[in-house]
Design an enzyme around this catalytic site. Structure first.
Site, PDB file in Angstrom:
ATOM      1  N   MET A   1     -17.297  25.175  34.430  1.00 27.17           N
ATOM      2  CA  MET A   1     -15.717  25.052  35.828  1.00 27.17           C
ATOM      3  C   MET A   1     -15.471  26.560  36.115  1.00 27.17           C
ATOM      4  O   MET A   1     -15.559  26.642  37.013  1.00 27.17           O
ATOM      5  CB  MET A   1     -15.216  24.097  35.161  1.00 27.17           C
ATOM      6  CG  MET A   1     -13.914  23.687  36.473  1.00 27.17           C
ATOM      7  SD  MET A   1     -14.877  22.848  37.588  1.00 27.17           S
ATOM      8  CE  MET A   1     -14.731  20.976  36.843  1.00 27.17           C
TER       9      MET A   1
ATOM     10  N   GLU B   1      -6.754  21.485  11.371  1.00 26.62           N
ATOM     11  CA  GLU B   1      -5.910  20.149  11.536  1.00 26.62           C
ATOM     12  C   GLU B   1      -5.727  19.673  12.853  1.00 26.62           C
ATOM     13  O   GLU B   1      -5.356  18.879  13.647  1.00 26.62           O
ATOM     14  CB  GLU B   1      -4.619  20.768  11.315  1.00 26.62           C
ATOM     15  CG  GLU B   1      -4.419  20.999  10.059  1.00 26.62           C
ATOM     16  CD  GLU B   1      -4.766  21.861   9.076  1.00 26.62           C
ATOM     17  OE1 GLU B   1      -5.895  22.998  10.018  1.00 26.62           O
ATOM     18  OE2 GLU B   1      -4.751  22.058   7.894  1.00 26.62           O
TER      19      GLU B   1
ATOM     20  N   PHE C   1       6.258  31.796   1.579  1.00 32.30           N
ATOM     21  CA  PHE C   1       4.410  30.898   1.434  1.00 32.30           C
ATOM     22  C   PHE C   1       4.464  29.962   2.687  1.00 32.30           C
ATOM     23  O   PHE C   1       4.657  29.192   2.304  1.00 32.30           O
ATOM     24  CB  PHE C   1       3.945  31.168   0.063  1.00 32.30           C
ATOM     25  CG  PHE C   1       2.170  31.098   0.302  1.00 32.30           C
ATOM     26  CD1 PHE C   1       1.637  32.237   0.874  1.00 32.30           C
ATOM     27  CD2 PHE C   1       1.888  29.537   0.388  1.00 32.30           C
ATOM     28  CE1 PHE C   1      -0.017  31.893   1.129  1.00 32.30           C
ATOM     29  CE2 PHE C   1       0.458  29.761  -0.168  1.00 32.30           C
ATOM     30  CZ  PHE C   1      -0.417  30.694   0.386  1.00 32.30           C
ATOM     31  N   GLN C   2       3.257  30.153   3.494  1.00 36.96           N
ATOM     32  CA  GLN C   2       3.071  29.022   4.315  1.00 36.96           C
ATOM     33  C   GLN C   2       4.336  27.892   4.697  1.00 36.96           C
ATOM     34  O   GLN C   2       4.371  26.962   5.629  1.00 36.96           O
ATOM     35  CB  GLN C   2       2.389  28.612   3.304  1.00 36.96           C
ATOM     36  CG  GLN C   2       0.730  28.540   3.004  1.00 36.96           C
ATOM     37  CD  GLN C   2      -0.611  27.932   2.810  1.00 36.96           C
ATOM     38  OE1 GLN C   2       0.109  26.419   2.892  1.00 36.96           O
ATOM     39  NE2 GLN C   2      -1.231  27.697   2.900  1.00 36.96           N
TER      40      GLN C   2
ATOM     41  N   LYS D   1       9.180  19.704   0.348  1.00 37.24           N
ATOM     42  CA  LYS D   1       8.794  18.832  -0.082  1.00 37.24           C
ATOM     43  C   LYS D   1      10.242  18.555  -1.223  1.00 37.24           C
ATOM     44  O   LYS D   1       9.470  17.658  -1.419  1.00 37.24           O
ATOM     45  CB  LYS D   1       8.446  20.508  -1.305  1.00 37.24           C
ATOM     46  CG  LYS D   1       6.940  20.492  -1.136  1.00 37.24           C
ATOM     47  CD  LYS D   1       6.446  21.809  -1.782  1.00 37.24           C
ATOM     48  CE  LYS D   1       4.945  20.996  -3.095  1.00 37.24           C
ATOM     49  NZ  LYS D   1       3.833  21.102  -4.040  1.00 37.24           N
TER      50      LYS D   1
END
Lengths: 171, 550
Positions: B464, B51, B113-114, B163
């Protein structure tokens, strides 16, 4: 020079708005000294009064940053001389050994009211400028404070011209 | 019409001219992906490897088009994987709409969940965010989200859709028209005009706000009109053609000598769409010691935030510059111009063009590309070398993480930038450190058949950080020597891309003689010296007096 200042906000009355405003203060390293929130006559809109401390830079930055939040309809700085501010105090004071008269005398001097009388304590209610509340608390210490609760300052501008018409926000 | 929330989302994205969305499916966005399946002929979905890559792709896409781009992720880990991408867009004022799914309303707040509070997590890094519980809230919210992302100072907006809202149905109208770009009156310009009129050594400092308001022409015209050299912030780099005589290049910590010196000698700085970041200003008390500052910005909170400018002009840069230009007479300043052109000469490359050096590699590739080529970078030394040496001629062609400094930004951004530019050849300059962070997105580029040219300036170290360790930490190279044995050519091939090791300018030339693949990425593993440093450099909190030329 660091001084206390008051910001008055008109905000959406939605869940999470307080979070966004408090989050902005912590993110930008500003402190909230006191905070009061309540619904206005338009249930879509709440008014907040926030008291903070800082110099000229902090004052102007906070107001500008607050005005960028989508849920903030207006944030303005209230100057002491141009606004009316009051705070609310509930205080639970010991009465055993003091006698009620001392407590009553003190409360009368500051314009407080007794809201509840218990066996060994009273609960008093006091409304007034923050300085009065502070002074009263100092005077209460020798009497014995069991616990207290303050509302945070409520402020309104003395001005009638630049007031935001919150009824515009009724969708 | 009665539509599901998921359908309303897709219809509204299409109505907002979204042709491509980036994302990754999952349990809490199944309804949305089902609608994407239904509407695949109207809106394209590009699945990333992770993602974060999708968020950077949307960011890259938005930087090329200048319009909001969309990324979709599922709840929980899908949503948290967007966080760096959203923060990156926030710091660089890039309009992206991040759509996350969340669990059904009865499960919200129960550590389901999630389930995460993504609105809470992202609160400090979005312009605004929404929790959508019911389908009938969605149409208004999507419209408002687009309006917020693309108005004023642009930025990311997050919409977290339960949802319940995705699968629930309601009446869909499809006719909202929300805009926050109300016409504000222009600020009073008289003091600014007077300052411009009396300035003997004016300097224009041009930032990302110039690109955001399409004020490139006006900045150029102002420069010509009053003989003011231009220095650029990294975000504003592509706003002025590098071939323009008075473009002195980027200013700041790794800015050009000429740009920094002219800034310090100017008696008037006209700063347009900049936020005076610490990397750009160095020591603030020295920075504007010699000059009056006119600060033009659409975000009022930027005025006076870092630099106490004397003349603040809040508003759209293009409109303010147009108005200023209508009252400014032509003024030649030969002494000042000659002086800055003299400084500019000292920025010229002195290295042998045949040496296999970062600036030569970058210049060589620049010569092979058109001025329309989109160039992405990651973060670190290679990024500064690109900023110093690439030579951009057209706006919106550089995708780089300016504010957040996100290593790993480049690969996703290159994918998004390539898709936004009709899948034409897109270049990614990266380092072996940055590339290692999100190289999984090669998979996306391969599956999409994107002709990316990925140039790894591979020095085997985190260059760097090593440079700072060398200069400020007594050469104590703590954890910056990578000791990796990654074979980037084999890696490229394993992903279905091509790769070559390049050790010299002649090998680089032969890569181009052989031709570049048209439908897959080519990775060039350019082995450069590990101790090559980025110069000029103004040490942190230093001023132009401390500039190190190398």
């Amino acid at each position: 020079m660091n001084e206390r200042f008051t910001i008055s906000l008109i905000v959406n009355n939605k869940s999470g708005v307080l979070n966004r405003i408090a989050g902005l203060f912590s993110k930008r390293c500003y402190n909230i000294d006191s905070l009061a929130v309540g619904e206005t006559e338009n249930p879509e809109i709440s008014r907040m009064t926030i008291v903070s401390t800082g110099g000229e830079y902090t004052r102007s930055q906070i107001v500008k940053q607050l005005n960028k939040l989508h849920d903030v309809k207006q944030a303005v700085l209230l100057e002491d001389e141009d606004s009316v501010s009051v705070e609310h105090l509930l205080i639970k004071l010991k009465t055993d050994g003091n006698g009620n008269s001392k407590v009553t005398e003190l409360l009368n001097r500051y314009g407080g009211k007794i809201m509840y009388i218990g066996e060994s304590f009273i609960i008093a209610d006091l409304t007034g400028p923050t300085k009065n509340i502070n002074d009263c608390i100092v005077k209460c210490v020798p009497l014995g404070i069991i616990e207290l609760c303050r509302s945070g300052s409520l402020s309104l501008s003395k001005n009638a011209e630049d007031v935001l018409d919150i009824n515009n926000f009724i969708i | 019409m009665i539509y599901s929330g998921a359908r309303i989302l897709i219809e509204e994205l299409i109505r907002h001219d979204i042709k491509t969305v980036f994302g990754y499916p999952g349990g809490a966005v199944l309804d949305i992906y089902d609608e994407l399946y239904n509407n695949c002929d109207r809106i394209e979905h590009i699945i990333s490897a992770h993602e974060q890559g999708a968020a950077h792709a949307a960011d890259g896409y938005a930087r090329v088009t200048g319009k909001p781009a969309v990324v979709i992720a599922t709840s929980g880990p899908g949503a948290t994987n967007l966080v760096t991408g959203i923060a990156n867009a926030y710091l660089d004022s890039v309009p992206i709409i991040a759509v996350t799914g969340n669990v059904a309303v009865p499960l919200l707040g129960r550590d389901s969940f999630q389930e995460v509070d993504i609105v809470g997590i992202t609160q400090p890094i979005v312009k605004h965010s929404y929790i959508v519980r019911e389908a009938d809230e969605l149409e208004f919210i999507i419209n408002e989200a687009f309006a917020i992302a693309s108005s004023g100072r642009k930025g990311p907006v997050l919409i977290d859709i339960s949802k319940t809202a995705q699968s629930g149905t309601c009446e869909y109208k499809g006719n909202y028209n929300i805009s926050f770009n109300e016409k504000k009156p222009l600020p009073d310009l008289s003091v600014a005009l007077k300052a411009i009129e009396t300035a003997k050594k004016p300097y224009i400092y041009c930032g990302g706000g110039v690109l955001a308001s399409n004020a490139e022409k006006e900045v150029l015209e102002l420069s010509k009109r009053i003989s003011a050299p231009i220095g650029l912030s990294i975000m504003g780099l592509t706003a002025v053609p590098s071939s323009y005589e008075l473009n002195l290049g980027v200013s700041g910590m790794h800015g050009k000598y000429a740009s920094n010196l002219a800034q310090s000698e100017a008696d008037l700085m006209i700063a347009v769409g900049v936020r005076f970041s610490d990397r750009a200003t160095g020591n603030l008390s020295e920075y504007t010691k010699n000059c009056t500052v006119i600060h033009i910005d659409i975000d009022e909170a930027e005025l006076g935030k870092n630099v106490a400018s004397m003349i603040d002009l809040c508003g759209d840069a293009k409109l303010i510059l147009q108005s200023l230009l209508s009252s400014i007479k032509k003024s030649e300043k030969p002494n000042w111009v000659n002086r800055v052109l003299c400084y500019k000469k000292s920025d010229n490359q002195i290295s042998d063009k045949k040496d296999f050096l970062p600036e030569n590699i970058i210049s060589f590739i620049r010569a092979k590309m058109s001025s329309d080529t989109v160039v992405a970078t990651d973060v670190g030394q290679h990024q500064m070398w690109v900023v110093q040496h690439y030579g951009f001629e057209k706006p919106h062609k550089l995708l780089t993480s300016g504010g957040l400094g996100t290593m790993g930004y480049g690969m996703g951004a290159a994918v998004g930038g390539c898709v936004a530019s009709d899948r034409k050849r897109t270049v990614l300059f990266t380092g072996d450190g940055s590339f290692g962070m999100n190289l999984n997105e090669i998979a996306t580029a391969v599956s999409q058949g994107l002709p990316l040219l990925i140039v790894i300036l591979n020095n085997g170290v985190l260059g760097m950080v090593r440079q700072w360790q060398c200069m400020f930490y007594d050469e104590r190279y703590s954890s910056t020597t990578l000791n990796r044995r990654t074979n980037f050519v084999d890696l490229a091939k394993a992903f279905g891309a091509d790769g070559k090791v390049v050790n010299s300018m002649s090998e680089l030339e032969s890569v181009f003689e052989d031709g570049l693949p048209g439908n897959k990425p080519l990775i060039l593993d350019c082995r450069i010296d590990l101790d090559k440093k980025v110069f000029p450099m103004i040490p942190p909190q230093g001023s132009v007096k401390d500039i190190l030329i190398g």
